[in-house]
Each structure stands twice: as C-alpha cells, then as structure tokens.
Design an enzyme around this catalytic site. Structure first.
Site, PDB file in Angstrom:
ATOM      1  N   LYS A 158     -24.314 -15.836 -24.251  1.00  0.00           N
ATOM      2  CA  LYS A 158     -25.238 -14.877 -24.859  1.00  0.00           C
ATOM      3  C   LYS A 158     -25.484 -15.376 -26.287  1.00  0.00           C
ATOM      4  CE  LYS A 158     -26.096  -9.909 -25.282  1.00  0.00           C
ATOM      5  NZ  LYS A 158     -27.269  -9.862 -24.380  1.00  0.00           N
ATOM      6  N   ALA A 159     -26.310 -16.392 -26.361  1.00  0.00           N
ATOM      7  CA  ALA A 159     -26.554 -17.114 -27.609  1.00  0.00           C
ATOM      8  C   ALA A 159     -27.873 -16.677 -28.230  1.00  0.00           C
ATOM      9  CB  ALA A 159     -26.584 -18.617 -27.339  1.00  0.00           C
TER      10      ALA A 159
END
Length: 289
Positions: A158-159
C-alpha cells in the site's frame, strides 16, 4: 472537523510522541516528497476499537519492507500509537491514518540509505466516503489509466506512489459527474476502483476480480469471508469488461468505503439489491460488534 487538514486542533502521534496538530510537519527536502518513498494504512475505529488494527499494522510493515524500508517500530508499538492518538483526541469513532516515509537526511538522490524512516499516526472523524451513495449507489466512470503489470511495481504494497493514477482518475471522473472511476488492469481485465475493491452479483453468485495485480484489501477479504459464511458462492477470477452488462448488482469495499453499493458504471446500470443490502448490513454489525 472542517477546513484545511493542516490547520486543525488536536494531536498527532509522530516519531514516538504526541505533537500538536499544526506542528506535525516535515522538511521540504523529505525524500518521500520527491521520490514517493512512503507507505500508509487507512483504518476505522468503531466504538473505541480499531477494526482489524493488527492486520493493518502488519501490512504497513510489509509494505515498507517491499519498498526496502524498515519501520523502527513493532506491530505492538504501532498499535499503541494508534490508541494513544485516539485517546488524546477524545475519539471513539474515527478514521485512522498511519504513514511511514523516508525523511530528510544525508541523501537527496534516488538512493536514500542514510535517511531515517519515520512514522506518524493521525486521525479524523469521517462519515461516508461516497456520501449518499451508501443508500442510492455510487456512479463510476472508467479510467483511461490501467493498473500496471506487477513486474513493474510492488503491487502488494500500500504505497503512496501507486495512488498517483488514482487521484488523476478520480478527478477526471468527478469532472464528468461520477463518484469514482473503475480501473482495468494492464491486460484489460476489470481491476478495482481508485480506493476500493469491487464485487458483482449474477444469478445469486458473487464475482470479484482476482487480486493478482492490485492490493488484496482487508475489507475485501472480510467480505468474502462473510459471503462464504452465508453460503454464497464467490468466484475470484479474471473478469472481462464485456461482462459488466451481465451483472445485476455491484458494490465497492474498502476501509473508507466500507460496503458501498454501485448503481452505474458508464452505460451499465445495477440495482441496489437484497444481497448488496444484506452484506452491507452484516459488515456494519461486524465492525461495531
């Protein structure tokens, strides 16, 4: 709470201590601001308890590792930080945002091994992500951008950088009168919305895109589990865009979105049917149990 997110009363947990909201700042030469070296989690607290908080903290650390970052706090320490922040602000129902990033340091190029990895936990009181779509159903456009090949990005992280096309696509959708946009993946299959996973119903069975090129959402996994407990058949598979015309119901899932019905995707219309309402109510009861 209203107005700019930088100008509010409250406390934010930052690098091991609670600081005043307006003092929770970073330097302009923070590495993450220039190179997107940042990961985050969105969570909701219901009745004083963060739903699946530990799973979110574990994923935060995993996302950081996928970006070659090591968060200097354990899962237990991150959990304590969340509840300390909530207590300091007097919240029992709130959205929680934990974010880790490469800060300013001795490096200011692509490489940043000498720069510290920092962590902050903030929160705010947030209603329905899609407003009245919780009752009427959200309306989705179809994005011109596609979810990229996972050989080009760490799709399991979850960048922050992976959300660039999400912002662009949501803006474009809003300009056309829609609530959000639906992505296809790099192969042309149905993928997800800009900040939520998607489900479809046909003949009493549920179909959802296989999470092989996008984040396998915690809410997505929860809803699949609830459906199976109810005896509903769930197909996790590759979905062709042409199949949109065949589906009867549709909904989105995500921490912010929770379970939100979809009434339209471009020219395709869906009913807010019994199964959609049932799973939304079941999820609501679960998170507030």
């Amino acid at each position: 709470m209203a107005g700019s997110y930088e100008d509010r009363d409250g406390k934010i947990w930052m690098d091991g201590k609670l600081v005043e909201w307006r003092d929770a700042n970073v330097h302009i030469l923070t590495h993450a601001l220039h190179y997107a070296s940042s990961v985050f989690e969105g969570e909701r607290c219901y009745n004083g308890k963060i739903f699946k908080g530990v799973e979110h903290s574990e994923r935060l650390r995993k996302s950081a590792n996928l970006l070659d970052m090591e968060i200097p706090y354990s899962v237990e320490e991150i959990e304590k930080a969340k509840y300390d922040m909530l207590k300091a602000n007097g919240w029992t129902d709130a959205y929680v945002r934990a974010v880790a990033w490469r800060g300013a340091g001795e490096d200011m190029g692509v490489s940043a091994r000498k720069n510290p990895v920092r962590l902050a936990v903030a929160g705010w009181e947030w209603g329905n992500y899609y407003g009245d779509a919780k009752m009427k159903g959200a309306k989705l456009d179809i994005a011109k951008w596609r979810r990229p090949d996972p050989r080009t990005i760490p799709a399991e992280a979850k960048a922050a950088g992976l959300y660039m096309i999400c912002t662009m696509s949501k803006h474009a959708a809003e300009d056309r009168g829609y609530s959000d946009a639906l992505f296809m993946d790099w192969r042309g299959y149905v993928a997800e919305a800009t900040g939520a996973n998607i489900f479809f119903v046909k003949d009493g069975e549920v179909h959802t895109p296989k999470a092989d090129v996008f984040l396998n959402g915690i809410t997505r996994q929860t809803v699949i589990g609830l459906l199976k407990e109810k005896g509903v058949t769930v197909h996790e598979r590759l979905i062709e865009p042409t199949e949109l015309a065949e589906f009867e119901q549709c909904w989105l899932t995500g921490t912010a979105a929770e379970v939100t019905p979809v009434s339209q995707i471009r020219e395709f219309n869906f009913e807010v049917g019994a199964l959609t309402r049932d799973i939304a109510e079941t999820y609501e009861k679960l998170v507030r149990a």
